[in-house]
Design a protein around this motif. Structure first.
Motif, mmCIF file in Angstrom:
data_model
loop_
_atom_site.group_PDB
_atom_site.id
_atom_site.type_symbol
_atom_site.label_atom_id
_atom_site.label_comp_id
_atom_site.label_asym_id
_atom_site.label_seq_id
_atom_site.Cartn_x
_atom_site.Cartn_y
_atom_site.Cartn_z
ATOM 1 N N ARG A 358 0.845 -1.189 0.000
ATOM 2 C CA ARG A 358 0.000 0.000 0.000
ATOM 3 C C ARG A 358 0.886 1.246 0.000
ATOM 4 O O ARG A 358 1.906 1.290 0.679
ATOM 5 C CB ARG A 358 -0.920 0.023 1.224
ATOM 6 N N LEU A 359 0.461 2.244 -0.777
ATOM 7 C CA LEU A 359 1.208 3.494 -0.889
ATOM 8 C C LEU A 359 0.357 4.636 -0.345
ATOM 9 O O LEU A 359 -0.782 4.816 -0.766
ATOM 10 C CB LEU A 359 1.569 3.778 -2.345
ATOM 11 N N PRO A 360 0.877 5.422 0.606
ATOM 12 C CA PRO A 360 0.109 6.540 1.145
ATOM 13 C C PRO A 360 -0.111 7.631 0.099
ATOM 14 O O PRO A 360 0.825 8.070 -0.569
ATOM 15 C CB PRO A 360 0.981 7.054 2.296
ATOM 16 N N VAL A 361 -1.347 8.052 -0.028
ATOM 17 C CA VAL A 361 -1.737 9.155 -0.910
ATOM 18 C C VAL A 361 -2.291 10.270 -0.030
ATOM 19 O O VAL A 361 -3.196 10.036 0.769
ATOM 20 C CB VAL A 361 -2.793 8.709 -1.942
ATOM 21 N N ARG A 362 -1.744 11.457 -0.156
ATOM 22 C CA ARG A 362 -2.192 12.575 0.686
ATOM 23 C C ARG A 362 -3.369 13.295 0.016
ATOM 24 O O ARG A 362 -3.289 13.694 -1.148
ATOM 25 C CB ARG A 362 -1.057 13.549 0.946
ATOM 26 N N ILE A 363 -4.429 13.473 0.805
ATOM 27 C CA ILE A 363 -5.635 14.147 0.328
ATOM 28 C C ILE A 363 -5.868 15.374 1.205
ATOM 29 O O ILE A 363 -5.967 15.264 2.424
ATOM 30 C CB ILE A 363 -6.851 13.210 0.376
ATOM 31 N N GLU A 364 -5.949 16.520 0.563
ATOM 32 C CA GLU A 364 -6.177 17.781 1.269
ATOM 33 C C GLU A 364 -7.664 17.979 1.500
ATOM 34 O O GLU A 364 -8.465 17.792 0.586
ATOM 35 C CB GLU A 364 -5.602 18.927 0.437
ATOM 36 N N LEU A 365 -8.045 18.372 2.705
ATOM 37 C CA LEU A 365 -9.454 18.544 3.055
ATOM 38 C C LEU A 365 -9.875 19.995 2.925
ATOM 39 O O LEU A 365 -9.044 20.918 3.015
ATOM 40 C CB LEU A 365 -9.695 18.065 4.492
ATOM 41 N N ASP A 366 -11.181 20.195 2.720
ATOM 42 C CA ASP A 366 -11.738 21.536 2.606
ATOM 43 C C ASP A 366 -11.762 22.192 3.995
ATOM 44 O O ASP A 366 -12.389 21.669 4.920
ATOM 45 C CB ASP A 366 -13.154 21.449 2.032
ATOM 46 N N PRO A 367 -11.094 23.355 4.165
ATOM 47 C CA PRO A 367 -11.063 23.997 5.493
ATOM 48 C C PRO A 367 -12.450 24.365 6.008
ATOM 49 O O PRO A 367 -12.704 24.285 7.217
ATOM 50 C CB PRO A 367 -10.205 25.252 5.251
#
Length: 391
Positions: A358-367
């Motif tokens: 598994r490879l970590p994927v960074r997801i940015e969240l809506d502030p």
């Protein structure tokens, strides 16, 4: 009728009754066939729906429930040593950037600052003294130059006296054989010549001494000027050194007051009043709950079409499926968790078994959504990336 005949009749009637009751529980063959056909059609329909979903809908997204909330935490560490005299925050307390967190006893820092201030003042006075000394050495060199001129004049006078004494002696010496000059007069002329020679030699020595003194004085002036040449009260090296020590002492004093570096929530506070803390020792962590992101760990065979900028939908176990977060992919980790583990897997063995990584994927969240429904670091999430969205 005999008893045997009656028993036989009763038995025949029981058999007929059982047969009639059994025939009522058996499903008609035609109805059973229809039920089987209906069940088969339902299975085919469900399979077709699932195939359509996989072909047209599921292929456009990838999802995982192996996702967790994370953040770029700020570790609060004092940059000077001392005893803690006041702590103004506790765990779970929200803080703003610049808010006072705790204080360190500043008695030692004040003493060091006073010493540095005195050294700075002394360095400035010494610089002024050096400038005045340069002027004094320059005046002394000029005076020695004037002495050279005087010595040269004295030498010239002594040379003239020597020339006159030589002439007088030579003239009297020529007349000594004729009796026109007495022996006493000749002796006096010889003594005057010897005195003129000595005076001339002394004048020469005085000139050489004056020249040497002038050279020495000028070199002393040059050596002193070299220490201050091209500098000012602000750029002199010794003053800059003293100023740097003063600035450091003042900075150490300011660092006894520790403030929050970012907005967030205090976590893992480890200091107490009276505790001696060292420079660089972790005191607490501030979690920026308004700038959280999600690290979603996708299987390697699902990431072929994932790109930065693609949109994602996320749900949290904390709120359930009713609250949906929207975000976008901002990047991929440089390697799998196994690659960065303390003891990486050694796959070059005889009993190797392939494990999907598994490879970590960074997801940015809506502030804005985070503000409406706050999350905390470490919470579980479910993430779904829309592969059809554009980068």
């Amino acid at each position: 009728m005999s008893e045997n005949a009656q028993d036989q009749k009763a038995q025949d009637q029981g058999v007929k009754t059982e047969t009639a009751e059994g025939s009522g529980s058996v499903i008609d063959k035609s109805k059973r066939k229809n039920l089987l056909l209906g069940f088969g059609a339902a299975v085919v329909l469900v399979g077709a729906i699932w195939g359509i979903y996989e072909a047209f809908i599921a292929e456009g997204t990838v999802s995982t429930d192996n996702a967790y909330v994370a953040a770029e935490n700020a570790e609060v560490t004092p940059l000077t040593s001392g005893r803690v005299v006041e702590v103004l925050v506790t765990d779970t307390q929200p803080v703003k950037r610049g808010q006072l967190l705790f204080r360190i006893d500043d008695a030692d820092q004040k003493i060091v600052l006073a010493e540095a201030e005195a050294n700075l003042a002394r360095a400035k006075r010494m610089y002024g003294q050096s400038l005045a000394n340069n002027q004094a050495l320059g005046a002394a060199a000029d005076a020695n130059q004037a002495q050279i001129n005087t010595a040269r004049a004295n030498q010239a006078a002594a040379r003239a006296d020597l020339t006159k004494a030589q002439s007088d002696f030579a003239r009297r010496n020529e007349l000594a054989g004729t009796g026109a000059v007495s022996i006493e007069e000749l002796t006096t002329a010889r003594q005057a010549l010897d005195s003129a020679k000595a005076a001339y030699e002394q004048a020469q020595a005085s000139l050489k001494q004056a020249q040497a003194s002038a050279v020495s004085a000028r070199r002393q002036e040059q050596a002193a000027v070299a220490l201050t040449e091209g500098t000012t009260l602000k750029t002199a090296p010794e003053i800059q050194l003293a100023q740097a020590q003063y600035d450091k002492a003042r900075l150490d004093l300011e660092r006894t007051v520790v403030r929050a570096p970012i907005d967030g929530v205090v976590s893992k506070r480890t200091i107490q009043v009276g505790q001696k803390v060292q420079n660089g020792e972790a005191a607490m962590i501030i979690v920026p709950v308004g700038k959280l992101y999600v690290d979603a760990n996708f299987k390697e065979d699902k990431l072929g079409n994932v790109r930065s900028g693609q949109s994602a939908k996320l749900t949290s176990d904390f709120y359930g499926g009713d609250v949906v977060y929207h975000g976008k992919v901002v990047g991929f980790s440089g390697g799998t968790g196994a690659a960065f583990s303390l003891i990486p897997a050694q796959n070059a063995t005889g009993n190797w078994i392939k494990v999907v990584q598994r490879l970590p994927v960074r997801i940015e969240l809506d502030p804005a959504e985070l503000a409406a429904h706050p999350l905390r670091v470490g919470l579980s999430m479910e993430a779904e990336i829309d592969l059809s969205s554009k980068d």
